[in-house]
Design an enzyme around this catalytic site. Structure first.
Site, short mmCIF file in Angstrom:
data_model
loop_
_atom_site.label_atom_id
_atom_site.label_comp_id
_atom_site.label_asym_id
_atom_site.label_seq_id
_atom_site.Cartn_x
_atom_site.Cartn_y
_atom_site.Cartn_z
N SER A 144 3.21 -1.80 10.47
CA SER A 144 4.59 -1.90 10.68
C SER A 144 5.47 -3.08 10.36
O SER A 144 6.44 -3.66 11.09
CB SER A 144 4.99 -1.58 11.96
OG SER A 144 4.64 -0.18 12.36
N GLY A 174 7.69 2.27 7.92
CA GLY A 174 7.67 0.70 8.18
C GLY A 174 7.92 0.37 9.53
O GLY A 174 8.15 -0.91 9.98
N LYS A 190 0.03 4.40 -0.47
CA LYS A 190 -0.48 5.40 0.17
C LYS A 190 -0.15 6.65 -0.83
O LYS A 190 -0.11 6.32 -2.08
CB LYS A 190 -0.10 5.95 1.46
CG LYS A 190 -0.33 4.51 2.44
CD LYS A 190 -0.25 4.88 3.90
CE LYS A 190 -0.27 3.31 4.57
NZ LYS A 190 0.03 3.70 6.16
N GLY A 211 2.95 -1.11 4.14
CA GLY A 211 2.97 0.37 3.89
C GLY A 211 4.22 0.74 3.56
O GLY A 211 4.87 0.73 2.49
N ASN A 267 0.93 -1.39 -0.02
CA ASN A 267 0.01 -0.06 0.11
C ASN A 267 0.81 1.15 -0.01
O ASN A 267 1.31 1.62 1.12
CB ASN A 267 -0.86 -0.05 1.36
CG ASN A 267 -1.87 1.06 1.38
OD1 ASN A 267 -1.62 1.96 0.44
ND2 ASN A 267 -2.49 1.40 2.66
N HIS A 294 -9.80 1.35 4.44
CA HIS A 294 -8.17 1.69 5.33
C HIS A 294 -8.53 2.67 6.37
O HIS A 294 -9.48 3.53 6.16
CB HIS A 294 -7.22 2.06 4.14
CG HIS A 294 -5.85 2.02 5.03
ND1 HIS A 294 -5.35 3.15 5.65
CD2 HIS A 294 -4.86 1.28 4.98
CE1 HIS A 294 -4.21 2.78 6.00
NE2 HIS A 294 -3.78 1.67 5.63
N GLU A 351 -5.41 -4.59 10.58
CA GLU A 351 -4.63 -3.56 10.80
C GLU A 351 -4.78 -2.64 12.11
O GLU A 351 -5.46 -1.71 12.12
CB GLU A 351 -4.58 -2.58 9.75
CG GLU A 351 -4.13 -3.36 8.29
CD GLU A 351 -3.59 -2.17 7.28
OE1 GLU A 351 -2.24 -2.59 7.04
OE2 GLU A 351 -4.19 -1.22 7.12
P1 PGA Z 1 2.89 0.29 7.54
O1 PGA Z 1 1.42 0.91 6.88
O2 PGA Z 1 3.18 -1.03 7.12
O3 PGA Z 1 3.60 1.63 7.17
O4 PGA Z 1 2.52 0.40 9.06
C1 PGA Z 1 0.45 -0.42 6.80
C2 PGA Z 1 -0.86 0.09 6.15
O5 PGA Z 1 -1.47 1.12 6.69
O6 PGA Z 1 -1.55 -0.54 5.48
#
Ligand code: PGA
Length: 258
Positions: free
Chosen positions: A218, A178, A13, A239, A11, A96, A168
């Site tokens: 994360s 991350g 974003k 993410g 993802n 999300h 999530e």
């Molecule tokens: P992240 O994001 O891996 O940066 O924590 C995950 C997400 O929001 O899908």
């Protein structure tokens, strides 16, 4: 025989320009060996989707949308529909926490998007999860039950084999690098079980066992395998760590070799 396929979904974003996205595709095509039994999905912004669809090695990678509108077309300024996206993407994120919190997406919006995706042949990836206060108040199971039930309200039992759900926890989502709060394996295992049970209560055992559940929050090359090996977890929604082709490839290659 039970479907053993695992999923790793990026993802991005609101990151990556058109040029950066196309460069990423070039690099990741070379970096990743053909993944066996792993579906790799990249969800960029709408901007580079058509270019990426042309360039990406479709045997190794699939594409997904981060968002879409439920109606096929009409007077919805600024929106892109699932119907318009279906020729470019195989997956679509729905609900999300960014969309729920920053764009006030309601349970009804989410239920409509789930139904629209299934109708046009896009696999929706429903995101559910509690925030920190809800976890501290012991409300995690109730939140997951309510979010899942509301989102699936317009689907049939047969539709469940075409969807994925990502657990999530909002407090574990990183600020974009991350690396954030770690959700412990026991927490993830329990939450995933709650999600599966809810689907089982609503649609029966067959739907429950066909359901694919991912973890997101994360995840990075150091913890990815640990999360993927938790009972009931079929993959990851990544993410921050998916924005760098080396760390994303690292996650994929580790999962492929395990
Ligand atoms: P992240 O994001 O891996 O940066 O924590 C995950 C997400 O929001 O899908």
């Amino acid at each position: 025989m039970a479907d053993k396929k695992k999923y790793i979904i990026a993802n991005w974003k609101m990151n990556m320009t058109l040029d950066e996205s196309v460069l990423f595709v070039d690099r990741i095509n070379k970096e990743v060996v053909s993944p066996k039994d792993i579906e790799i999905v990249i969800c960029p912004t709408f901007l580079p989707l058509t270019q990426m669809a042309k360039k990406i090695d479709q045997k190794k990678f699939k594409l997904g949308a981060q968002n879409f509108y439920h109606a096929d077309h009409g007077t919805y300024t600024g929106e892109v529909s699932a119907f318009q996206l279906k020729d470019f993407v195989q997956y679509g994120l729905v609900g999300h926490s960014d969309r729920r919190q920053k764009f006030s997406e309601s349970d009804q919006d989410i239920a409509r998007k789930m139904a629209a995706a299934v109708r046009v042949g896009i696999k929706p990836v429903l995101c559910v999860g509690e925030d920190l206060l809800q976890r501290q108040d012991g409300l995690t199971n109730i939140i997951l039950h309510d979010q899942v039930s509301a989102a699936l309200a317009m689907l049939t039992a047969e539709d469940i084999s075409s969807i994925l759900i990502a657990y999530e926890p909002i407090w574990a989502i990183s600020n974009g690098d991350g690396h954030g709060e770690d959700a412990g394996p026991d927490m993830v295992k329990k939450a995933v079980l709650t999600i599966r049970k809810t689907v089982g209560e609503l649609y029966g055992k067959k739907a429950e066992s066909s359901l694919k559940v991912l973890y997101g929050g994360s995840s990075n090359p150091d913890n990815a395998l640990g999360y993927m090996n938790i009972t009931g977890v079929d993959g990851l929604l990544v993410g921050g760590a998916s924005l760098n082709y080396k760390s994303f490839a690292d996650i994929i290659n580790k999962a492929t070799k395990s």
